[in-house]
Design an enzyme around this catalytic site. Sequence first.
Site, PDB file in Angstrom:
ATOM      1  N   ARG A  54       0.794  -1.218   0.000  1.00  0.00           N
ATOM      2  CA  ARG A  54       0.000   0.000   0.000  1.00  0.00           C
ATOM      3  C   ARG A  54       0.835   1.280   0.000  1.00  0.00           C
ATOM      4  O   ARG A  54       0.588   2.198  -0.778  1.00  0.00           O
ATOM      5  CB  ARG A  54      -0.935   0.050   1.208  1.00  0.00           C
ATOM      6  CG  ARG A  54      -2.274  -0.586   0.964  1.00  0.00           C
ATOM      7  CD  ARG A  54      -2.784  -1.190   2.233  1.00  0.00           C
ATOM      8  NE  ARG A  54      -1.914  -2.298   2.580  1.00  0.00           N
ATOM      9  CZ  ARG A  54      -2.131  -3.549   2.202  1.00  0.00           C
ATOM     10  NH1 ARG A  54      -3.199  -3.849   1.539  1.00  0.00           N
ATOM     11  NH2 ARG A  54      -1.285  -4.512   2.490  1.00  0.00           N
ATOM     12  N   THR A  55       1.808   1.345   0.901  1.00  0.00           N
ATOM     13  CA  THR A  55       2.509   2.618   1.044  1.00  0.00           C
ATOM     14  C   THR A  55       3.230   2.977  -0.254  1.00  0.00           C
ATOM     15  O   THR A  55       3.079   4.064  -0.790  1.00  0.00           O
ATOM     16  CB  THR A  55       3.482   2.566   2.241  1.00  0.00           C
ATOM     17  OG1 THR A  55       2.735   2.178   3.384  1.00  0.00           O
ATOM     18  CG2 THR A  55       4.127   3.919   2.493  1.00  0.00           C
ATOM     19  N   LYS A  83      25.640  -3.611  -1.426  1.00  0.00           N
ATOM     20  CA  LYS A  83      27.096  -3.470  -1.579  1.00  0.00           C
ATOM     21  C   LYS A  83      27.705  -2.750  -0.378  1.00  0.00           C
ATOM     22  O   LYS A  83      28.909  -2.529  -0.324  1.00  0.00           O
ATOM     23  CB  LYS A  83      27.417  -2.673  -2.846  1.00  0.00           C
ATOM     24  CG  LYS A  83      26.877  -3.285  -4.118  1.00  0.00           C
ATOM     25  CD  LYS A  83      27.309  -2.425  -5.308  1.00  0.00           C
ATOM     26  CE  LYS A  83      26.632  -2.867  -6.579  1.00  0.00           C
ATOM     27  NZ  LYS A  83      26.821  -1.879  -7.652  1.00  0.00           N
ATOM     28  N   ARG A 104      11.253   3.840   3.084  1.00  0.00           N
ATOM     29  CA  ARG A 104      10.922   2.887   4.158  1.00  0.00           C
ATOM     30  C   ARG A 104      12.181   2.113   4.483  1.00  0.00           C
ATOM     31  O   ARG A 104      12.915   1.698   3.583  1.00  0.00           O
ATOM     32  CB  ARG A 104       9.828   1.929   3.697  1.00  0.00           C
ATOM     33  CG  ARG A 104       9.645   0.761   4.645  1.00  0.00           C
ATOM     34  CD  ARG A 104       8.417  -0.036   4.348  1.00  0.00           C
ATOM     35  NE  ARG A 104       7.214   0.692   4.711  1.00  0.00           N
ATOM     36  CZ  ARG A 104       5.988   0.144   4.691  1.00  0.00           C
ATOM     37  NH1 ARG A 104       5.823  -1.108   4.317  1.00  0.00           N
ATOM     38  NH2 ARG A 104       4.943   0.854   5.044  1.00  0.00           N
ATOM     39  N   HIS A 132       5.283   5.939  11.333  1.00  0.00           N
ATOM     40  CA  HIS A 132       4.734   5.791   9.978  1.00  0.00           C
ATOM     41  C   HIS A 132       3.779   6.967   9.743  1.00  0.00           C
ATOM     42  O   HIS A 132       2.558   6.805   9.718  1.00  0.00           O
ATOM     43  CB  HIS A 132       4.013   4.446   9.892  1.00  0.00           C
ATOM     44  CG  HIS A 132       3.684   3.991   8.500  1.00  0.00           C
ATOM     45  ND1 HIS A 132       3.702   4.833   7.408  1.00  0.00           N
ATOM     46  CD2 HIS A 132       3.324   2.778   8.016  1.00  0.00           C
ATOM     47  CE1 HIS A 132       3.371   4.143   6.336  1.00  0.00           C
ATOM     48  NE2 HIS A 132       3.130   2.893   6.671  1.00  0.00           N
TER      49      HIS A 132
HETATM   50  C1  NCD Z   1       1.777  -1.072   8.100  1.00  0.00           C
HETATM   51  C2  NCD Z   1       3.278  -0.886   8.222  1.00  0.00           C
HETATM   52  O1  NCD Z   1       4.024  -1.114   7.271  1.00  0.00           O
HETATM   53  O2  NCD Z   1       3.665  -0.482   9.304  1.00  0.00           O
HETATM   54  N1  NCD Z   1       1.353  -1.236   6.777  1.00  0.00           N
HETATM   55  C3  NCD Z   1       1.105  -0.121   6.015  1.00  0.00           C
HETATM   56  O3  NCD Z   1       1.982   0.631   5.691  1.00  0.00           O
HETATM   57  N2  NCD Z   1      -0.156   0.115   5.664  1.00  0.00           N
HETATM   58  C4  NCD Z   1       1.208  -2.076   9.018  1.00  0.00           C
HETATM   59  C5  NCD Z   1       1.775  -3.456   9.050  1.00  0.00           C
HETATM   60  O4  NCD Z   1       2.697  -3.799   8.323  1.00  0.00           O
HETATM   61  O5  NCD Z   1       1.248  -4.249   9.838  1.00  0.00           O
END
Ligand code: NCD
Length: 308
Positions: A54-55, A83, A104, A132
Site C-alpha cells: 500500500r505505502t 554493496k 521505508r 509511519h
Molecule cells: C503497516 C506498516 O508497514 O507499518 N502497513 C502499512 O503501511 N499500511 C502495518 C503493518 O505492516 O502491519
Amino acid sequence: MLKGRHLIDPMDFSPEEIDEILQLSDEIIKNPRLYADVCKGYILATLFFEPSTRTRLSFEAAMLRLGGSVTGFSSADASSAVKGESVADTVKTISNYADICAMRHPKEGAPKIAAMYSDIPVINGGDGGHHHPTQTLTDLLTIRSLKGRLSNFTVGFCGDLKFGRTVHSLIKALSRYENIKFVLVSPEELRVPDYIKDEVLTKKRIDFVEVDKLEEIMPALDILYMTRVQKERFFNEEDYIRLKDSFILDLNKLENAKDDMIIMHPLPRVNEISMEVDSDRRAAYFKQTKYGMYVRMGLIMKLLGVEI
Ligand code: NCD
C-alpha cells in the site's frame, strides 16, 4: 509553509499544517481531474528497503495521478545497500535525480538520517517499529471523512501495540485533538512502549487504560484500530507463534459495538479480522487504502509547493 519540508515524525507538522493537507486531499477527492497535471515534470523516488504494498504503490499512484513520474526500488536487494552503501550516500545521489522521495527502512531513524543529507523533501514511509507518519495522515483523513471530526472519541487500539509503528504515530497525532480517550488492548508483552506512555499520554494527561480483552470494552469505542502482530520484529519465532492469534475480530465480538463505530486497520491483515467482517458497514479498512492515496497526493503537492 510546507514547501521543501521533510516528514519524519507525525509531530513534524502542526495540527494546522495537517489540516491544510487534509483540506487539499478533500478537494482532490471532489475533483481529481483538476489536479491531473499539477506535478508534470516532477519526479518522486520511492526508496523502499523493506516490503510494502500500500505505502509504496499509493505513493506511486498519487504521483502518477498528479501527472508526475516515479522511479525507485522496492527492496534493499535491488539497491546498492547490498554493496554496503550508506543511507546518507544513497539519498545524496537520489537528490540529483528526483524532486521528492519516500523512504521505508527497517532501522529506526534511517529516514531522519536521510533527511540530514538530502536536498529534496524526505518522507518517512515507515522506519522499523518506530513511526509511519503517512499512514497517520491516511488514518486522520479516514476518520475525518467518515466521522466528520477529529475530536471527542474513544479510540481502541488492538493487537501488537509494541512494534506497530502505525499505532505509535496515530496515538501521538490524535493526542493533539480535544477529548480523545484511548483503550489499549494487547497481551502484556505487546503493550505500547513506555516512551509513548511517558512522553505523550502521561505528560499530556490523556485518559487511557490498558486491557487484555476486547469484548468488555467494545461498547465504549467510537473507533477500533486493529493491527497485525509484527512477525518481522520479533526476536524469536516461539514468542510470535504464542502471541500471533491473541485477537481475532469476528461478527460475534462486534455484537456489542456501537452502530456507528468504525473498524480501521492499516493492512496487511493476516487473520486478526475475520473475512466475514469485511461486509459489515462498520468495516473501513479498504476505504482507508483509498484515502491513503488521496492524502499522499495532497502531501506531495504541499511539499513540492505546487498549486492549481
Ligand atoms: C503497516 C506498516 O508497514 O507499518 N502497513 C502499512 O503501511 N499500511 C502495518 C503493518 O505492516 O502491519
